[in-house]
Design a protein around this motif. Structure first.
Motif, PDB file in Angstrom:
ATOM      1  N   ALA A   1       0.906  -1.226  -0.009  1.00  0.00           N
ATOM      2  CA  ALA A   1       0.099  -0.069   0.074  1.00  0.00           C
ATOM      3  C   ALA A   1       1.070   1.328  -0.095  1.00  0.00           C
ATOM      4  CB  ALA A   1      -0.843   0.023   1.023  1.00  0.00           C
ATOM      5  N   LEU A   2       2.209   1.181   0.815  1.00  0.00           N
ATOM      6  CA  LEU A   2       2.810   2.286   0.517  1.00  0.00           C
ATOM      7  C   LEU A   2       3.902   2.400  -0.462  1.00  0.00           C
ATOM      8  CD1 LEU A   2       3.869   2.229   4.426  1.00  0.00           C
ATOM      9  CD2 LEU A   2       2.220   3.647   3.418  1.00  0.00           C
ATOM     10  N   THR A   3       3.872   1.470  -1.423  1.00  0.00           N
ATOM     11  CA  THR A   3       5.264   1.447  -2.342  1.00  0.00           C
ATOM     12  C   THR A   3       4.803   2.456  -3.394  1.00  0.00           C
ATOM     13  OG1 THR A   3       5.350  -0.821  -2.292  1.00  0.00           O
ATOM     14  CG2 THR A   3       6.033  -0.022  -4.139  1.00  0.00           C
ATOM     15  N   GLY A   4       5.588   3.478  -3.790  1.00  0.00           N
ATOM     16  CA  GLY A   4       5.621   4.499  -4.737  1.00  0.00           C
ATOM     17  C   GLY A   4       5.019   5.849  -4.116  1.00  0.00           C
ATOM     18  N   ALA A   5       4.940   5.937  -2.774  1.00  0.00           N
ATOM     19  CA  ALA A   5       4.681   7.173  -2.141  1.00  0.00           C
ATOM     20  C   ALA A   5       6.045   8.019  -1.843  1.00  0.00           C
ATOM     21  CB  ALA A   5       3.969   6.847  -0.855  1.00  0.00           C
ATOM     22  N   ALA A   6       5.808   9.225  -2.088  1.00  0.00           N
ATOM     23  CA  ALA A   6       7.075   9.872  -1.842  1.00  0.00           C
ATOM     24  C   ALA A   6       7.223  10.345  -0.324  1.00  0.00           C
ATOM     25  CB  ALA A   6       7.018  11.311  -2.644  1.00  0.00           C
ATOM     26  N   CYS A   7       6.013  10.331   0.481  1.00  0.00           N
ATOM     27  CA  CYS A   7       6.013  10.474   2.027  1.00  0.00           C
ATOM     28  C   CYS A   7       4.606   9.900   2.486  1.00  0.00           C
ATOM     29  CB  CYS A   7       5.850  12.121   1.929  1.00  0.00           C
ATOM     30  SG  CYS A   7       5.993  12.730   3.644  1.00  0.00           S
ATOM     31  N   VAL A   8       5.255   9.481   3.651  1.00  0.00           N
ATOM     32  CA  VAL A   8       4.146   9.203   4.730  1.00  0.00           C
ATOM     33  C   VAL A   8       3.921   9.986   5.656  1.00  0.00           C
ATOM     34  CG1 VAL A   8       3.389   7.238   6.300  1.00  0.00           C
ATOM     35  CG2 VAL A   8       4.694   6.469   4.257  1.00  0.00           C
ATOM     36  N   VAL A   9       2.362  10.601   5.937  1.00  0.00           N
ATOM     37  CA  VAL A   9       2.160  11.430   6.884  1.00  0.00           C
ATOM     38  C   VAL A   9       1.520  10.519   7.835  1.00  0.00           C
ATOM     39  CG1 VAL A   9       0.734  13.422   7.327  1.00  0.00           C
ATOM     40  CG2 VAL A   9       2.086  13.248   5.309  1.00  0.00           C
ATOM     41  N   SER A  10       1.564  10.514   9.270  1.00  0.00           N
ATOM     42  CA  SER A  10       0.811  10.033  10.185  1.00  0.00           C
ATOM     43  C   SER A  10       0.012  11.114  10.941  1.00  0.00           C
ATOM     44  CB  SER A  10       1.591   9.170  10.947  1.00  0.00           C
ATOM     45  OG  SER A  10       0.964   8.678  12.294  1.00  0.00           O
ATOM     46  N   SER A  11      -1.277  10.790  11.228  1.00  0.00           N
ATOM     47  CA  SER A  11      -2.072  11.795  12.171  1.00  0.00           C
ATOM     48  C   SER A  11      -2.930  10.904  12.971  1.00  0.00           C
ATOM     49  CB  SER A  11      -2.808  12.689  11.185  1.00  0.00           C
ATOM     50  OG  SER A  11      -3.832  11.873  10.573  1.00  0.00           O
TER      51      SER A  11
END
Length: 308
Positions: A69-79
């Motif tokens: 699900a995270l593959t290809g993301a430039a950034c992960v934002v957690s809230s």
């Protein structure tokens, strides 16, 4: 910041702040993949789609699925919002999956006062952030924490500071201690900029307004036309004693913000230990920050009755 359309993976998007971040990212033309739990209600998913985000159901306990699900993301934002199972457990699994997927950047759910300056053991929620900081700093991912003081939105009731019924401003310690406040929408908009900033530093500190209890009294008097007096509840030592008593009476709680936790936050603000020493407000250009008065004006108008 790059003009290339990027994908940002957002976790915690069904929460209040997360929903605002989703909308702020979408307004910047970012592809927002909002990772949500399997079985999340259709109503919540529809609200996310309305922001422009794409809900992605994922089993957060499945490392392989989370990595995909995270593959290809430039950034992960957690809230994410919660206690140890969430901040260290779930967010920890998210971090591991981001590293495995080769995501270059991670913004943890650290939206708070400056927990790097607070004393270990004084504030449960800050201790959790400190523990996660040690974990993420030991990983190869580039992390950026956004520190914003307290949410200015809390001034309208949730934080027991402005007391309109008795025309008082409650404070502990020094009435002139500077306090940092930032509106949630401003935090969300700034986070969206930071998520696209490949050169963002380890910490970004922002405050929409910096005011003291005395400043708030002056503001409320100007807004209402009624005298507002300062009400000193006690010193920091007394506040610490009250926290100890409150926590002893409610030793176990699975809620992130029991009464004593709010008191711990107030102690860190009132003592000055959580004060943001320097601000990065202008890193992404000049913007119209929401001031304490902007938040309090409609609140004052809705509480027009003068003190009897």
């Amino acid at each position: 910041m790059s003009d290339t359309v990027q994908t940002v993976a957002l976790v915690g998007a069904t929460g209040d702040l997360g929903h605002r971040i989703a909308a702020a990212l979408s307004r910047k033309g970012v592809v927002v993949q909002a990772l949500i739990r399997v079985g999340t209600s259709g109503e919540k998913q529809a609200r996310l789609r309305a922001t422009g985000a794409t809900p992605v159901e994922v089993d957060f306990g499945n490392a392989a699925a989370l990595k995909t699900a995270l593959t290809g993301a430039a950034c992960v934002v957690s809230s994410l919002n919660g206690l140890e199972p969430t901040i260290l457990g779930l967010q920890g699994r998210l971090l591991d999956a981001a590293v495995a997927a080769g995501v270059p950047r991670f913004i943890p759910s650290d939206f708070s006062l400056d927990f790097t300056r607070t004393r270990p053991g004084d504030n449960r929620n800050m201790d959790l952030r400190r523990a996660f900081m040690a974990r993420i700093d030991a990983s190869p991912i580039h992390a950026t924490s956004i520190l914003n003081g307290a949410f200015a939105d809390l001034l309208t009731g949730e934080a027991p500071i402005v007391l309109p019924k008795i025309r008082r401003i409650l404070y502990w310690g020094d009435a002139d201690q500077a306090l940092d406040f930032t509106a949630k929408d401003d935090v969300a908009a700034y986070t969206a900029d930071a998520a696209l900033d490949a050169a963002a530093p380890r910490f970004l500190r922002i405050a929409g307004d910096v005011v003291s209890a005395r400043d708030l009294a002056i503001t409320m008097q100007r807004l209402t036309g009624d005298p507002y007096k300062l009400f000193r509840a006690g010193g920091i030592g007394l506040l610490s004693a009250v926290i100890t008593i409150a926590r002893t009476l409610t030793p176990k709680t699975d809620t992130p913000f029991p009464v004593w936790q709010g008191m711990q936050y107030m102690r860190d603000m009132s003592s000055g230990r959580g004060k943001l020493a320097s601000l990065d407000n202008d890193r992404y250009g000049t913007r119209a920050w929401t001031r304490a008065e902007d938040v309090l004006a409609p609140f004052a108008a809705s509480n027009p009755e003068p003190r009897r």
